[in-house]
Design an enzyme around this catalytic site. Structure first.
Site, mmCIF file in Angstrom:
data_model
loop_
_atom_site.group_PDB
_atom_site.id
_atom_site.type_symbol
_atom_site.label_atom_id
_atom_site.label_comp_id
_atom_site.label_asym_id
_atom_site.label_seq_id
_atom_site.Cartn_x
_atom_site.Cartn_y
_atom_site.Cartn_z
ATOM 1 N N GLN A 1 0.915 -0.849 0.102
ATOM 2 C CA GLN A 1 0.243 -0.237 0.422
ATOM 3 C C GLN A 1 1.010 1.170 -0.032
ATOM 4 O OE1 GLN A 1 -2.229 1.743 3.360
ATOM 5 N NE2 GLN A 1 -4.493 1.568 1.920
ATOM 6 N N CYS B 1 -7.005 7.302 4.830
ATOM 7 C CA CYS B 1 -6.624 7.474 6.283
ATOM 8 C C CYS B 1 -6.637 9.052 6.053
ATOM 9 C CB CYS B 1 -5.027 7.253 5.957
ATOM 10 S SG CYS B 1 -4.345 7.577 7.477
ATOM 11 N N LYS C 1 -8.138 2.162 -2.105
ATOM 12 C CA LYS C 1 -8.920 1.513 -0.956
ATOM 13 C C LYS C 1 -8.895 3.101 -0.677
ATOM 14 C CE LYS C 1 -8.526 -0.288 3.652
ATOM 15 N NZ LYS C 1 -8.241 0.740 4.566
ATOM 16 N N ARG D 1 -9.455 -4.496 12.002
ATOM 17 C CA ARG D 1 -9.047 -4.982 13.421
ATOM 18 C C ARG D 1 -9.378 -6.268 13.911
ATOM 19 N NH1 ARG D 1 -12.452 0.524 14.454
ATOM 20 N NH2 ARG D 1 -13.017 -0.113 12.829
HETATM 21 C C1 FMN Z 1 -4.184 0.653 13.926
HETATM 22 C C2 FMN Z 1 -4.795 0.361 12.559
HETATM 23 C C3 FMN Z 1 -4.005 1.409 11.275
HETATM 24 C C4 FMN Z 1 -4.766 1.771 9.849
HETATM 25 N N1 FMN Z 1 -3.733 1.792 9.437
HETATM 26 C C5 FMN Z 1 -4.189 1.848 7.636
HETATM 27 C C6 FMN Z 1 -3.237 2.271 6.616
HETATM 28 O O1 FMN Z 1 -1.741 2.243 7.145
HETATM 29 N N2 FMN Z 1 -3.534 2.154 5.397
HETATM 30 C C7 FMN Z 1 -4.932 2.460 5.308
HETATM 31 O O2 FMN Z 1 -5.555 2.649 4.405
HETATM 32 N N3 FMN Z 1 -6.141 1.919 6.391
HETATM 33 C C8 FMN Z 1 -5.699 2.237 7.592
HETATM 34 N N4 FMN Z 1 -6.068 1.219 8.950
HETATM 35 C C9 FMN Z 1 -7.294 0.939 8.445
HETATM 36 C C10 FMN Z 1 -7.763 -0.090 8.258
HETATM 37 O O3 FMN Z 1 -7.490 -0.639 6.933
HETATM 38 C C11 FMN Z 1 -9.249 -0.277 8.252
HETATM 39 O O4 FMN Z 1 -10.279 0.346 6.647
HETATM 40 C C12 FMN Z 1 -10.466 -0.581 9.193
HETATM 41 O O5 FMN Z 1 -9.900 -0.447 10.293
HETATM 42 C C13 FMN Z 1 -11.310 -0.465 8.923
HETATM 43 O O6 FMN Z 1 -11.603 -2.127 8.410
HETATM 44 P P1 FMN Z 1 -12.230 -2.844 10.504
HETATM 45 O O7 FMN Z 1 -13.351 -2.197 11.251
HETATM 46 O O8 FMN Z 1 -12.350 -3.750 9.683
HETATM 47 O O9 FMN Z 1 -10.810 -2.707 11.050
HETATM 48 C C14 FMN Z 1 -5.613 1.159 10.353
HETATM 49 C C15 FMN Z 1 -6.118 1.151 11.337
HETATM 50 C C16 FMN Z 1 -6.749 0.525 11.963
HETATM 51 C C17 FMN Z 1 -6.650 -0.302 13.392
#
Ligand code: FMN
Length: 335
Positions: free
Chosen positions: A68, A98, A137, A232
């Protein structure tokens, strides 16, 4: 190393900064052969001006693996897409989701949803630079640009630039006033918007993300979209991944027990330790493995109390493993 053939986006683990490190990904791959894994976001600036080798470091065992990128300058994105291919990644993904302030200042992440032409230009440059699939994304919107028509404008412009795959976090990002963490919880999830994207653009591959926890939920989403991405839940409860190959790919799980998985990881941990990596940098990603089972708490406590000690080595992992009884459970996730 050529890109892995037969890459599927039916089930993937989300890119997560500080979480989807090479160490977590190695564990994830031991649990599922088919889950598509994503790196943490790497900015184009860091890759081009920083320690490229370190940022792109991964083990071939992690494939299929997507890199990414965070960035918006077309030339830099193209350069980094080329690097992704040279280093053996299977896909290159652009982060348009993000919401952190730090990245907004550099026109990275969710703020780019307000600049669909810029994203399209970047995607087009990446596609020209590499044979890898280029994916995006994104969110369903950002504050001030949260209408259905604006979402369609974004998707149409980026699709016209050649992107076929959209991974959609089913909530908007609020760019002022909410922390990145709050931005993952507070704006309401609108799964129906993602379903509607698939209906409106049936030729595009639409992957749904946000708040998904169980295989039942995954199956429901798969009725309406091409794939599910979990963040998560996959991190906090990685054993879930041991159920993915049987549940979604009709194949036996690669390991039958959590102990088997961790034992299979020991040679990798040892070689990382030999390279000078601190045990805590690896062990913190193992803490979720025994989530929710008897002895899991003792496993976590033992690691937390001992892995940071000077000279801590593989014996800490082995001793922690002995705190949990080995169950010969079938590798069906206890989600
Ligand atoms: C600790 C953490 C770091 C994240 N870092 C990124 C990232 O580097 N790039 C990104 O596109 N999304 C990032 N996200 C978002 C996740 O990719 C995802 O879109 C978001 O957590 C929702 O999905 P979930 O509910 O299944 O966790 C991050 C999420 C968390 C919890």
């Amino acid at each position: 190393m050529p890109p892995t053939t037969g890459l599927s986006r039916r089930f993937s683990v989300a890119p997560m900064m500080d979480w989807t490190t090479p160490h977590f990904r190695y564990l994830a791959r031991l649990l599922s052969r088919h889950t598509l894994l994503y790196t943490e976001m790497v900015t184009t600036g860091a890759l081009i001006h920083g320690d490229t080798q370190r940022f792109l470091r991964h083990d071939p065992a992690e494939y299929p693996l997507a890199l990414q990128l965070g960035g918006s300058h077309a030339g830099e994105l193209a350069q980094c897409a080329k690097l992704a291919e040279q280093f053996g990644f299977d896909e290159v993904n652009l982060n348009v989701g993000c919401p952190s302030d730090r990245v907004q200042n550099n026109m990275i992440g969710a703020c780019l949803m307000g600049h669909p032409d810029k994203v399209a230009e970047g995607v087009s440059a990446m596609i020209d630079a590499t044979n890898l699939p280029v994916t995006v994304k994104h969110r369903i919107g950002i504050n001030g640009r949260e209408s259905w028509d604006e979402l369609c404008e974004f998707v149409e412009k980026v699709a016209a630039a050649g992107c076929r795959t959209f991974i959609v976090h089913a909530r908007i990002a609020i760019l002022e006033g909410l922390s990145p963490k709050e931005n993952r919880d507070i704006p309401p999830l609108k799964y129906d918007w993602v379903y509607r994207l698939k209906q409106t653009y049936p030729d595009l591959e639409i992957i749904i993300n946000g708040g998904i926890k169980t295989f039942d939920e995954c199956h429901d989403h798969l009725q309406h979209t091409d794939g599910v991405m979990l963040g998560r839940e996959a991190y906090h409860n990685p054993w879930l991944l041991a159920g993915v190959d049987p549940e979604f790919f009709g194949e036996r799980a690669p390991v039958q027990t959590r102990h088997e998985a961790l034992r299979a990881m020991i040679p990798f941990i040892e070689s990382e330790l030999e390279r000078g990596v601190f045990l805590t940098h690896i062990s913190r990603h193992l803490l979720g493995l025994f989530h929710g089972i008897p002895g899991g708490r003792q496993f976590r406590r033992y690691i937390s109390e001992n892995a940071h000690k000077r000279g801590a080595g593989i014996e800490v992992i082995q001793a922690a493993l002995e705190k949990v009884r080995e169950h010969e459970n079938p590798a069906i996730a206890e989600a």
